[in-house]
Design a protein around this motif. Structure first.
Motif, PDB file in Angstrom:
ATOM      1  N   TYR A 177       8.485  -0.475   7.403  1.00 18.32           N
ATOM      2  CA  TYR A 177       7.793   0.108   8.552  1.00 18.32           C
ATOM      3  C   TYR A 177       8.795   0.112   9.701  1.00 18.32           C
ATOM      4  O   TYR A 177       9.339  -0.935  10.067  1.00 18.32           O
ATOM      5  CB  TYR A 177       6.558  -0.704   8.918  1.00 18.32           C
ATOM      6  CG  TYR A 177       5.543  -0.804   7.802  1.00 18.32           C
ATOM      7  CD1 TYR A 177       4.509   0.123   7.686  1.00 18.32           C
ATOM      8  CD2 TYR A 177       5.616  -1.824   6.861  1.00 18.32           C
ATOM      9  CE1 TYR A 177       3.580   0.033   6.656  1.00 18.32           C
ATOM     10  CE2 TYR A 177       4.694  -1.924   5.825  1.00 18.32           C
ATOM     11  CZ  TYR A 177       3.677  -0.997   5.730  1.00 18.32           C
ATOM     12  OH  TYR A 177       2.764  -1.097   4.712  1.00 18.32           O
ATOM     13  N   TYR A 212       4.540  -7.582  10.373  1.00 13.56           N
ATOM     14  CA  TYR A 212       3.565  -7.324   9.313  1.00 13.56           C
ATOM     15  C   TYR A 212       2.823  -8.599   8.969  1.00 13.56           C
ATOM     16  O   TYR A 212       3.427  -9.666   8.853  1.00 13.56           O
ATOM     17  CB  TYR A 212       4.286  -6.807   8.078  1.00 13.56           C
ATOM     18  CG  TYR A 212       3.381  -6.247   6.998  1.00 13.56           C
ATOM     19  CD1 TYR A 212       3.065  -4.896   6.972  1.00 13.56           C
ATOM     20  CD2 TYR A 212       2.838  -7.061   6.021  1.00 13.56           C
ATOM     21  CE1 TYR A 212       2.241  -4.379   5.992  1.00 13.56           C
ATOM     22  CE2 TYR A 212       2.011  -6.550   5.036  1.00 13.56           C
ATOM     23  CZ  TYR A 212       1.708  -5.212   5.024  1.00 13.56           C
ATOM     24  OH  TYR A 212       0.881  -4.702   4.056  1.00 13.56           O
ATOM     25  N   LYS A 214      -3.056   5.308   3.630  1.00 11.33           N
ATOM     26  CA  LYS A 214      -2.555   5.721   4.930  1.00 11.33           C
ATOM     27  C   LYS A 214      -2.809   4.640   5.982  1.00 11.33           C
ATOM     28  O   LYS A 214      -3.819   3.939   5.939  1.00 11.33           O
ATOM     29  CB  LYS A 214      -3.238   7.018   5.386  1.00 11.33           C
ATOM     30  CG  LYS A 214      -2.933   8.219   4.498  1.00 11.33           C
ATOM     31  CD  LYS A 214      -1.495   8.662   4.633  1.00 11.33           C
ATOM     32  CE  LYS A 214      -1.231   9.939   3.855  1.00 11.33           C
ATOM     33  NZ  LYS A 214       0.194  10.370   3.996  1.00 11.33           N
ATOM     34  N   MET A 215      -1.904   4.531   6.928  1.00 17.80           N
ATOM     35  CA  MET A 215      -2.087   3.643   8.065  1.00 17.80           C
ATOM     36  C   MET A 215      -3.085   4.254   9.041  1.00 17.80           C
ATOM     37  O   MET A 215      -3.018   5.447   9.335  1.00 17.80           O
ATOM     38  CB  MET A 215      -0.757   3.413   8.778  1.00 17.80           C
ATOM     39  CG  MET A 215       0.315   2.751   7.953  1.00 17.80           C
ATOM     40  SD  MET A 215       1.935   2.797   8.774  1.00 17.80           S
ATOM     41  CE  MET A 215       1.581   1.885  10.273  1.00 17.80           C
ATOM     42  N   ASN A 262      -2.831  -7.117   5.622  1.00 18.02           N
ATOM     43  CA  ASN A 262      -2.217  -5.802   5.410  1.00 18.02           C
ATOM     44  C   ASN A 262      -2.213  -4.983   6.697  1.00 18.02           C
ATOM     45  O   ASN A 262      -2.420  -3.771   6.680  1.00 18.02           O
ATOM     46  CB  ASN A 262      -2.946  -5.041   4.307  1.00 18.02           C
ATOM     47  CG  ASN A 262      -1.989  -4.403   3.318  1.00 18.02           C
ATOM     48  OD1 ASN A 262      -0.853  -4.834   3.182  1.00 18.02           O
ATOM     49  ND2 ASN A 262      -2.445  -3.380   2.624  1.00 18.02           N
ATOM     50  N   GLN A 263      -1.947  -5.642   7.820  1.00 19.86           N
ATOM     51  CA  GLN A 263      -1.923  -4.967   9.105  1.00 19.86           C
ATOM     52  C   GLN A 263      -0.515  -4.963   9.698  1.00 19.86           C
ATOM     53  O   GLN A 263       0.244  -5.925   9.532  1.00 19.86           O
ATOM     54  CB  GLN A 263      -2.892  -5.626  10.088  1.00 19.86           C
ATOM     55  CG  GLN A 263      -4.348  -5.390   9.716  1.00 19.86           C
ATOM     56  CD  GLN A 263      -5.317  -6.094  10.632  1.00 19.86           C
ATOM     57  OE1 GLN A 263      -4.938  -6.967  11.410  1.00 19.86           O
ATOM     58  NE2 GLN A 263      -6.587  -5.722  10.558  1.00 19.86           N
ATOM     59  N   ASP A 288      -3.166  -0.926   6.966  1.00 16.98           N
ATOM     60  CA  ASP A 288      -2.516  -0.190   5.893  1.00 16.98           C
ATOM     61  C   ASP A 288      -3.088  -0.635   4.548  1.00 16.98           C
ATOM     62  O   ASP A 288      -3.694  -1.681   4.437  1.00 16.98           O
ATOM     63  CB  ASP A 288      -1.004  -0.417   5.911  1.00 16.98           C
ATOM     64  CG  ASP A 288      -0.289   0.605   5.043  1.00 16.98           C
ATOM     65  OD1 ASP A 288      -0.868   1.672   4.785  1.00 16.98           O
ATOM     66  OD2 ASP A 288       0.841   0.322   4.617  1.00 16.98           O
ATOM     67  N   GLN A 343       4.634   8.332   5.549  1.00 15.77           N
ATOM     68  CA  GLN A 343       3.704   8.622   6.642  1.00 15.77           C
ATOM     69  C   GLN A 343       4.411   8.375   7.968  1.00 15.77           C
ATOM     70  O   GLN A 343       5.304   7.526   8.078  1.00 15.77           O
ATOM     71  CB  GLN A 343       2.460   7.722   6.549  1.00 15.77           C
ATOM     72  CG  GLN A 343       1.379   8.039   7.574  1.00 15.77           C
ATOM     73  CD  GLN A 343       0.220   7.053   7.521  1.00 15.77           C
ATOM     74  OE1 GLN A 343       0.265   6.053   6.809  1.00 15.77           O
ATOM     75  NE2 GLN A 343      -0.827   7.318   8.287  1.00 15.77           N
ATOM     76  N   ASN A 361       0.835  -1.197   0.000  1.00 14.63           N
ATOM     77  CA  ASN A 361       0.000   0.000   0.000  1.00 14.63           C
ATOM     78  C   ASN A 361       0.876   1.255   0.000  1.00 14.63           C
ATOM     79  O   ASN A 361       1.110   1.871   1.029  1.00 14.63           O
ATOM     80  CB  ASN A 361      -0.929  -0.022   1.211  1.00 14.63           C
ATOM     81  CG  ASN A 361      -1.929   1.120   1.173  1.00 14.63           C
ATOM     82  OD1 ASN A 361      -2.025   1.852   0.187  1.00 14.63           O
ATOM     83  ND2 ASN A 361      -2.682   1.270   2.242  1.00 14.63           N
ATOM     84  N   LYS A 412       6.521   4.965   7.830  1.00 16.48           N
ATOM     85  CA  LYS A 412       6.304   4.137   6.645  1.00 16.48           C
ATOM     86  C   LYS A 412       7.186   4.707   5.529  1.00 16.48           C
ATOM     87  O   LYS A 412       7.041   5.867   5.144  1.00 16.48           O
ATOM     88  CB  LYS A 412       4.820   4.179   6.258  1.00 16.48           C
ATOM     89  CG  LYS A 412       4.455   3.432   4.990  1.00 16.48           C
ATOM     90  CD  LYS A 412       2.945   3.549   4.759  1.00 16.48           C
ATOM     91  CE  LYS A 412       2.504   2.961   3.439  1.00 16.48           C
ATOM     92  NZ  LYS A 412       1.043   3.083   3.242  1.00 16.48           N
TER      93      LYS A 412
END
Length: 526
Positions: free
Chosen positions: A471, A505, A199-200, A510-511, A526, A492, A195, A482
């Motif tokens: 990350y 991760y 945005k996270m 996607n977390q 994310d 970010q 991603n 990020k």
């Protein structure tokens, strides 16, 4: 004794969806198998021309999409055929290989392909259960406590010495409110393997009797948090953010063959690494507590002091029990497992060396001298070399895992701590705890290609499957950055609870999971 440790592991995602199949009974031909025929022919030709062209992690294209469809039909893959070979596909291949007595390396070569061709067309109930193991076990969640105080990003300038500054563990308290509560996994994206555009956002904050030094994804829906000597536990969570089990670090060493140690002993879990087949977690212990352990190490130490040696625990990820204890050096911090599932490695902070463990024998077979304060470890995709960050220097060691000789990447930056590598093995990334930067190192030249300032005291990081994103936790800034790897740009920065120290991760959701030493685990979408 409050000299502590930090974390490793990292991955991206592959999307999930269904797939239908049809059969033309008049022609007595299974049309769904026709793409597999072309897939088989194409891969066979590739292997005849060059065996190195077998399908592996990081590859993409129609042959990967067909592989995913074939694995799904066989009951090993629960996602949509994206055409990108990431961690989810590799895990499916490994499970298939393990079930069919093949070499478990996650690479689809001739033998794996031949076995895939022989699988039945229908998915059995037993096979379907392999798609998402161990993610829905009911278990009480930790009791949440909240505080409405918000954090500010304090990243203004470069951090100053001391290089190894780490506070004593603060009282267990939280400093940010929980985000929206949700007990179901988030929907996955469908456009990008990483991603780089979105945005996270905070999804969940987990509290409880924890002091997480690290958080590591198992590859099979479980997350292991190592809680050091302050809690003497490893807490295991599922994707619903539920506490699956609290594993005490207490062991009876004599029952594991160490007869000179009588009775029970406690450890102090620092980091975890998982075998490539997902069966075992290897957990390092900062020190042992009990009779016979009288000379513990600390953050300032040397081999001359002859500090107590410690142990790695091997934990079965199905039973969540400690099955083996393996002697290593003094104050083992980070550990890693080679992709070929042959070796486990542990960096011994106070012995100034690296323990090399034969996984099949559960025995240390080599000790490699490295110098003051070895920390982060990453193994190359071909399992031939390991890179080790030497935090008491500006250098990174390159250890040959065949003959255990050592070469050096010199003058990388102040106090390299955590390492990760891109899927193709071309670039190495290092957090530079003493200068606030993350370095991108070209492994062809051994030179730093670029650095980026992420925050004060960057500690651990994780990388997406396709190598596009990093990350990074910034311990003294209380932030997570990020970073886009192509140009090392910070996309970010998010505020987190105090003392973020570990990060991992989950490629299937996607977390990003963040371990905050102050007593919480924060999960970002994310």
């Amino acid at each position: 004794m409050d000299g502590l440790a930090y974390l490793h592991l990292a991955e991206t995602w592959e999307t999930a969806a269904g797939q239908n199949r049809s059969t033309n009974s008049k022609m007595h031909l299974n049309l769904a198998s026709t793409p597999l025929l072309f897939f088989t022919i194409a891969l066979t030709i590739l292997n005849l021309v060059n065996p190195a062209l077998a399908i592996k992690k990081g590859d993409s294209g129609p042959e990967v999409a067909q592989l995913q469809k074939t694995l799904k039909t066989a009951g090993y893959f629960g996602g949509k055929a994206t055409g990108f070979y990431g961690s989810v596909t590799r895990a499916a291949v490994k499970k298939f290989q393990a079930d069919n007595n093949l070499k478990v390396d996650g690479i689809v070569g001739p033998k794996t392909l031949s076995a895939l061709k022989g699988k039945p067309e229908e998915v059995s109930i037993e096979a379907a259960g392999k798609i998402s193991p161990n993610v829905d076990r009911p278990s009480p969640s930790p009791t949440p406590t909240q505080n409405t105080n918000e954090l500010e990003d304090t990243t203004k300038t470069q951090p100053q010495e001391p290089v190894f500054q780490e506070p004593s563990l603060p009282p267990f308290k939280t400093e940010t409110p929980e985000a929206q509560d949700s007990e179901s996994p988030p929907k996955k994206g469908v456009n990008l393997p990483a991603n780089t555009q979105g945005k996270m956002t905070l999804k969940k904050t987990i509290y409880g009797k924890i002091s997480p030094k690290s958080i590591v994804y198992s590859g099979a829906g479980l997350f292991f948090a190592q809680n050091m000597m302050y809690s003497h536990t490893i807490t295991v969570y599922d994707r619903n953010f539920k506490l699956v089990k609290t594993i005490p670090d207490t062991v009876n060493l004599s029952k594991f063959g160490f007869s000179k140690f009588k009775g029970n002993y406690q450890g102090s879990p620092v980091e975890a690494a998982f075998s490539t087949d997902g069966k075992y977690a290897y957990v390092s212990n900062y020190q042992m507590y009990g009779s016979g352990f009288r000379n513990p190490g600390s953050d300032r130490c040397s081999p001359a002091a002859k500090h107590d040696q410690s142990f790695l625990y091997r934990i079965n990820t199905q039973t969540l029990k400690i099955e083996k204890v393996i002697p290593v050096g003094a104050v083992p911090k980070f550990n890693a497992v080679s992709p070929d599932n042959r070796l486990a490695l542990a960096s011994n902070w106070c012995s100034w060396d690296l323990s090399v463990i034969d996984i099949n024998k559960n025995l240390e077979i080599q000790r490699v001298k490295l110098g003051a304060y070895p920390r982060g470890i990453v193994v190359t995709p071909d399992s031939k070399n390991a890179y080790v960050a030497i935090m008491g220097s500006a250098d990174i060691a390159k250890v040959n895992l065949i003959d255990f000789s050592v070469e050096w990447l010199r003058n990388i930056g102040n106090a390299p701590r955590h390492l990760t590598i891109d899927p193709q093995g071309k670039y190495l990334y290092a957090t530079l705890n003493g200068e606030g930067n993350v370095a991108k190192i070209d492994l062809n030249t051994g030179e730093v290609a670029k650095k980026v300032l992420t925050g004060k005291a960057p500690r651990s990081m994780t990388i997406s499957d396709d190598g596009k994103l990093l990350y990074v936790v910034n311990y003294l800034s209380n932030t997570v950055s990020k970073v886009r790897t192509s140009d090392m740009k910070v996309l970010q920065k998010v505020n987190v609870n105090s003392s973020p120290i570990g990060i991992t991760y989950d490629p299937e959701t996607n977390q990003v999971w963040v371990a905050c030493y102050s007593g919480s685990i924060m999960v970002f979408q994310d």
